[in-house]
Design an enzyme around this catalytic site. Structure first.
Site, PDB file in Angstrom:
ATOM      1  CG  ASP A  87      -1.834   1.156   1.322  1.00  0.00           C
ATOM      2  OD1 ASP A  87      -2.702   1.277   0.434  1.00  0.00           O
ATOM      3  OD2 ASP A  87      -1.699   1.961   2.263  1.00  0.00           O
TER       4      ASP A  87
ATOM      5  CD  GLU B 111      -2.392   2.703  -3.318  1.00  0.00           C
ATOM      6  OE1 GLU B 111      -3.508   3.221  -3.499  1.00  0.00           O
ATOM      7  OE2 GLU B 111      -1.804   2.731  -2.212  1.00  0.00           O
TER       8      GLU B 111
END
Length: 612
Positions: free
Chosen positions: A327, A356
């Site tokens: 993330d 990400e």
């Protein structure tokens, strides 16, 4: 008298053992590539103790006392001669009775790595566990946790979905053609508000009990592996939740990045690669907090680095994780991420992970990937990214106007820049996710556009990812994002319709499901759409043609973004056709006896398997 003595003895030991509240990692293993492990010991004034061990093959190299007396860090070296068993940690303090804590060393289970590594052969299905299915209502609320909300009518409260709910619907996922699950973070998130999404974890070694805890996670992974389905764990390096015990009672002041006043990140990834970037801008990007309840971890701190990295190794070894999604990758210290990648690769050479990278511009996205190909000055070790550039390109192809840089041309241009990646096939391509407007809404609920994008997703290069419910036409815009995190209909016993079953879906929903299922399972059974080479042609008049091919098969994909049907003359595409004379439409099964001209419906992507 004996009873009184026994009670006193028991009470004494309870008091003694209470001095150690936690030891993390929870356990470790013999036979690791890196023989070193750092234990975090947490307890009231534990730094007053000194520790001794006596275990064959294990050496206590150092013990570190830090600013906060409630912490003690132990550096252990586990030699090749060490055997699985329980290490006795002897805690001593002058004038106080010695007490012992056991620490387990396990044997490694090589069978857990059978599926390890998510790659272009996979079809990833993204699930927000709280919103997918409630398989165990008994854990909807857990006594003592900060967030006791439970209201399916609120987008911000918990809804009760859990890991058992996913287990109960593995048949559905397998029928769809899914080969890997990516779950939004499952670690305990004991934040008082909006804890359902999981991105502010308050534990590093425990799955949220409202999802079923560690045992439910193990059960889910084992059930997936029996079906050949991989598990991707969602990790957050950049921040913890404010209720994490190491945040509430920090080991040292620089455990997190501190500011005189609350300072948010500026969310500008450009400072990583900007040769003219101001240091203050870079500091705010990397060290500013993602939000008030998400403290930014100091990834320069060696204790923080060990704590984060070891926890991730623990999940791989303990649970058999097959891949990681990382993330908020652009907000991390890239030097640390490179160290982290080396540590993971050293233990698990087949392990894969993708980051990400919600950034703007192909060079900006490629900058975060491995191998220092575009003058990054560092090898991040990141194998792939969430390909936002392809995401915006397919949206433009389906919704944009025609022109030199518009529509399908943008899609072509995006893939023409794949030279920037070491392996673009490791990039994850997608049409929506938990942060974005749902795909059906993005294309204006146009079913032809919907199918066109699905066909692209499952035939282009990279690892395709589908967000839960896209296959049954779930819709909404991410304004706010809770609107795209609705419950999967049928995941709760009182739902009016169960869309996990064919009978519970409308005719159009079944058509969408079947369309995804047909292409996904064809892809699953035909390596040409997994790691086959790609050949693309410059788009003309809104028509984009590309091929996937290997030594055994050739697939021709024609995307018509126009509002009218065309008869496509194929003379220009002979390099891709390579002497084939016939074809089969993969979706419809229709036989095509001549490839000189192809009838392509309006607003559609047609997928043909070419035949000699």
């Amino acid at each position: 008298m004996r009873i009184v003595i026994a009670i006193i003895f028991i009470c004494f030991h309870l008091v003694s053992f209470a001095q150690v509240n936690r030891i993390e990692p929870l356990n470790w293993w013999v036979g690791m590539n890196n023989p070193n492990v750092q234990l975090l010991i947490y307890g009231d004034n534990i730094s007053k103790k000194t520790v001794e061990i006596d275990y064959t093959g294990v050496e206590l190299i150092n013990q570190h006392k830090v600013e906060n007396p409630n912490y003690l860090f132990l550096d252990l070296k586990i030699l090749p001669t060490a055997k699985a068993g329980n290490i006795s940690l002897l805690f001593k303090e002058q004038g106080k009775k010695t007490f012992v804590k056991k620490y387990e060393l396990k044997s490694r289970d090589e069978s857990k790595r059978a599926l390890q590594g998510v790659n272009a052969s996979d079809f990833v299905y993204l699930i927000m566990p709280d919103r997918f299915a409630n398989g165990d209502p008994s854990n909807d609320r857990v006594k003592g946790m900060a967030d006791q909300s439970l209201n399916r009518d609120s987008m911000y409260y918990r809804h009760g979905g859990d890991l058992q709910g996913i287990i109960n619907n593995l048949d559905y996922l397998q029928e769809l053609g899914v080969t890997a699950l990516w779950l939004n973070p499952v670690l305990t998130n004991d934040q008082p508000l909006t804890s359902y999404h999981g991105y502010a974890n308050t534990e590093s070694y425990h799955v949220d009990p409202r999802f079923g805890g560690n045992e439910a996670y193990r059960k889910l992974i084992d059930a997936c592996h029996k079906r050949g389905i991989k598990m991707i764990q969602d990790l957050v390096h950049n921040h913890f939740g404010t209720e994490h015990y190491t945040i509430k009672d920090m080991p040292m002041k620089d455990w997190v990045h501190q500011w005189n006043t609350f300072t948010k990140t500026n969310y500008r990834e450009q400072v990583h690669m900007d040769p003219y970037a101001a240091k203050s801008d870079k500091d705010i990007m990397l060290n500013g907090w993602f939000d008030r309840h998400m403290p930014d971890m100091n990834q320069d701190n060696p204790y923080v680095k060990n704590y984060i990295t070891q926890s991730h190794i623990w999940w791989i070894e303990e649970m058999g994780i097959d891949g990681f999604r990382l993330d908020t990758y652009a907000y991390n210290d890239l030097a640390f991420m490179s160290e982290w990648g080396k540590a993971i690769d050293a233990e698990y050479p087949k392990m894969t992970y993708f980051g990400e990278t919600w950034v703007h511009g192909i060079p900006n996205q490629a900058y975060f990937t491995k191998s220092n190909r575009i003058n990054q000055g560092i090898d991040t070790k990141l194998q792939g990214v969430t390909d936002f550039q392809a995401y915006w390109a397919i949206n433009e192809a389906l919704n944009g106007k025609f022109g030199w840089m518009d529509g399908v041309v943008r899609l072509y241009n995006t893939f023409a820049s794949d030279f920037m990646y070491e392996d673009p096939y490791q990039n994850v391509v997608f049409l929506d996710n938990h942060d974005l407007s749902r795909y059906l809404s993005v294309v204006g609920e146009d079913f032809n556009k919907y199918k066109s994008g699905i066909a692209w997703l499952l035939t282009t290069r990279g690892i395709p990812q589908l967000y839960y419910g896209t296959e049954i036409l779930m819709k909404n815009f991410a304004s706010p994002d809770g609107l795209v995190r609705e419950d999967f209909p049928g995941g709760w016993s009182k739902d009016k319709a169960n869309k996990f079953n064919r009978a519970g879906r409308s005719e159009k929903e079944n058509e969408a499901f079947d369309y995804v299922k047909t292409l996904a399972n064809y892809r699953k059974n035909n390596p040409v759409l997994q790691d086959g080479k790609m050949l693309q042609y410059i788009p003309e008049d809104g028509i984009y043609v590309y091929f996937r091919y290997d030594d055994h098969k050739r697939i021709m994909i024609v995307m018509n973004s126009k509002q009218e049907a065309i008869n496509l003359q194929t003379k220009r595409f002979q390099e891709g056709i390579a002497g084939r004379q016939q074809a089969i439409n993969i979706v419809t099964g229709a036989q095509i006896n001549s490839l000189e001209e192809l009838a392509i419906p309006a607003v559609s992507t047609q997928v043909f398997e070419l035949k000699k």
